[in-house]
Design a protein around this motif. Structure first.
Motif, PDB file in Angstrom:
ATOM      1  N   ASP A  77      -3.071  -9.752  -3.884  1.00  0.00           N
ATOM      2  CA  ASP A  77      -1.710  -9.218  -3.960  1.00  0.00           C
ATOM      3  C   ASP A  77      -0.957  -9.469  -2.658  1.00  0.00           C
ATOM      4  OD1 ASP A  77      -2.144  -8.182  -6.517  1.00  0.00           O
ATOM      5  OD2 ASP A  77      -2.860  -6.260  -5.721  1.00  0.00           O
TER       6      ASP A  77
ATOM      7  N   GLU B 204       3.656   1.524  -1.463  1.00  0.00           N
ATOM      8  CA  GLU B 204       4.218   1.643  -2.812  1.00  0.00           C
ATOM      9  C   GLU B 204       3.172   2.005  -3.858  1.00  0.00           C
ATOM     10  OE1 GLU B 204       5.932  -2.167  -3.433  1.00  0.00           O
ATOM     11  OE2 GLU B 204       7.770  -1.746  -2.285  1.00  0.00           O
ATOM     12  N   ARG B 205       1.965   1.416  -3.757  1.00  0.00           N
ATOM     13  CA  ARG B 205       0.983   1.534  -4.831  1.00  0.00           C
ATOM     14  C   ARG B 205      -0.235   2.387  -4.489  1.00  0.00           C
ATOM     15  NH1 ARG B 205       0.178  -4.854  -6.348  1.00  0.00           N
ATOM     16  NH2 ARG B 205       2.386  -5.480  -6.366  1.00  0.00           N
ATOM     17  N   GLY B 206      -0.538   2.503  -3.212  1.00  0.00           N
ATOM     18  CA  GLY B 206      -1.778   3.168  -2.813  1.00  0.00           C
ATOM     19  C   GLY B 206      -2.826   2.129  -2.432  1.00  0.00           C
TER      20      GLY B 206
ATOM     21  N   ALA C 213      -6.087   1.752  -2.999  1.00  0.00           N
ATOM     22  CA  ALA C 213      -7.030   1.247  -3.997  1.00  0.00           C
ATOM     23  C   ALA C 213      -6.382   0.269  -4.976  1.00  0.00           C
ATOM     24  CB  ALA C 213      -7.652   2.415  -4.764  1.00  0.00           C
ATOM     25  N   GLN C 214      -5.068   0.340  -5.125  1.00  0.00           N
ATOM     26  CA  GLN C 214      -4.382  -0.497  -6.106  1.00  0.00           C
ATOM     27  C   GLN C 214      -3.865  -1.825  -5.529  1.00  0.00           C
ATOM     28  OE1 GLN C 214      -3.999   3.039  -6.275  1.00  0.00           O
ATOM     29  NE2 GLN C 214      -5.512   2.708  -7.894  1.00  0.00           N
ATOM     30  N   VAL C 215      -4.191  -2.114  -4.294  1.00  0.00           N
ATOM     31  CA  VAL C 215      -3.715  -3.349  -3.664  1.00  0.00           C
ATOM     32  C   VAL C 215      -4.909  -4.216  -3.288  1.00  0.00           C
ATOM     33  CG1 VAL C 215      -2.470  -4.335  -1.697  1.00  0.00           C
ATOM     34  CG2 VAL C 215      -1.630  -2.247  -2.786  1.00  0.00           C
ATOM     35  N   THR C 216      -4.850  -5.487  -3.652  1.00  0.00           N
ATOM     36  CA  THR C 216      -5.926  -6.419  -3.335  1.00  0.00           C
ATOM     37  C   THR C 216      -5.449  -7.441  -2.299  1.00  0.00           C
ATOM     38  OG1 THR C 216      -5.294  -8.023  -5.028  1.00  0.00           O
ATOM     39  CG2 THR C 216      -6.772  -6.213  -5.703  1.00  0.00           C
TER      40      THR C 216
ATOM     41  N   ASN D  65      -3.702   7.525   4.154  1.00  0.00           N
ATOM     42  CA  ASN D  65      -5.011   6.945   3.838  1.00  0.00           C
ATOM     43  C   ASN D  65      -6.007   7.220   4.975  1.00  0.00           C
ATOM     44  OD1 ASN D  65      -4.412   5.129   1.276  1.00  0.00           O
ATOM     45  ND2 ASN D  65      -2.717   4.830   2.702  1.00  0.00           N
TER      46      ASN D  65
ATOM     47  N   LYS E 144      -8.307  -6.267   3.923  1.00  0.00           N
ATOM     48  CA  LYS E 144      -6.968  -5.702   3.786  1.00  0.00           C
ATOM     49  C   LYS E 144      -6.775  -4.524   4.739  1.00  0.00           C
ATOM     50  CE  LYS E 144      -8.012  -2.557  -0.089  1.00  0.00           C
ATOM     51  NZ  LYS E 144      -7.708  -2.220  -1.497  1.00  0.00           N
TER      52      LYS E 144
ATOM     53  N   VAL F 296       0.835  -1.206   0.000  1.00  0.00           N
ATOM     54  CA  VAL F 296       0.000   0.000   0.000  1.00  0.00           C
ATOM     55  C   VAL F 296       0.870   1.256   0.000  1.00  0.00           C
ATOM     56  CG1 VAL F 296      -1.666   1.341   1.372  1.00  0.00           C
ATOM     57  CG2 VAL F 296      -2.007  -1.118   1.024  1.00  0.00           C
TER      58      VAL F 296
END
Length: 205
Positions: free
Chosen positions: A44, A34-36, A38-41, A123, A63, A32
């Motif tokens: 992942d 690294e990517r943010g 919303a971009q992590v599931t 966040n 998550k 999170v």
């Protein structure tokens, strides 16, 4: 061939669970950051630890819960530590001793906690979950303080007030510690906050 008793096996199993949980927390925080968010599931996060999504859900409902993680000590452990402090110590000092032990545990995992605090700052949508968890810890400690001093928390505001004050001191110390990138020991910043409380919060000179 040496035999393994059930307690040894249970100990290994418990350690493995704690290691897996910690690895999932680290993976969630790192991804999170690294990517943010919303971009992590969940997939992942699980994949980064080489476990299945099903295994992930054995440890965390979502998550977001993995990002917030487990407190260094849960509510029952905190209440138990408070009960172990001699009753000759005033409640505020007893809470200081308990929270100082928490600060030392946080310091031992400095890098992960600094990463967690950075992710939380980036966040704000995570804050309601964090606040809810903190509120539960305060309720538990308030009940323990009420029992310690022998008052009804519904009739006397002292247990809730002293617990809230101690919790705020811990939160301020954490904020300062994070802002300084964990350089000063967290326990020292906490001691400074409690020293000021003990002195009656005089204006700084």
């Amino acid at each position: 061939m040496p035999t393994v008793n059930s307690s040894d096996e249970l100990g290994r199993r418990d350690r493995k669970k704690l290691e897996t949980r910690a690895a999932l927390e680290r993976a969630a925080l790192t991804l999170v950051a690294e990517r943010g968010l919303a971009q992590v599931t969940v997939e992942d996060i699980a994949g980064a630890v080489d476990v299945s999504s099903r295994t992930f859900f054995n440890y965390f409902p979502s998550k977001e819960d993995a990002l917030i993680g487990r407190s260094p000590e849960n509510e029952a452990e905190l209440a138990g530590k408070l009960a172990a402090v001699p009753v000759s110590e005033p409640a505020l000092q007893a809470l200081r001793l308990v929270l100082r032990s928490v600060a030392e545990l946080v310091q031992q995992e400095r890098e992960q906690w600094l990463l967690r605090l950075r992710v939380l700052e980036q966040n704000p949508s995570l804050l309601p979950r964090l606040i809810a968890g903190n509120a539960e810890a305060e309720r538990c400690l308030t009940a323990a303080v009420a029992e310690r001093v022998g008052v009804d928390p519904a009739a006397d505001g002292y247990p809730a007030l002293v617990t809230a004050v101690a919790s705020t001191a811990f939160r301020v110390a954490m904020i300062r510690w994070s802002a300084a990138d964990g350089v000063p020991p967290l326990a020292g910043l906490l001691d400074e906050a409690f020293d000021r409380l003990a002195a009656g919060l005089p204006d700084p000179r």
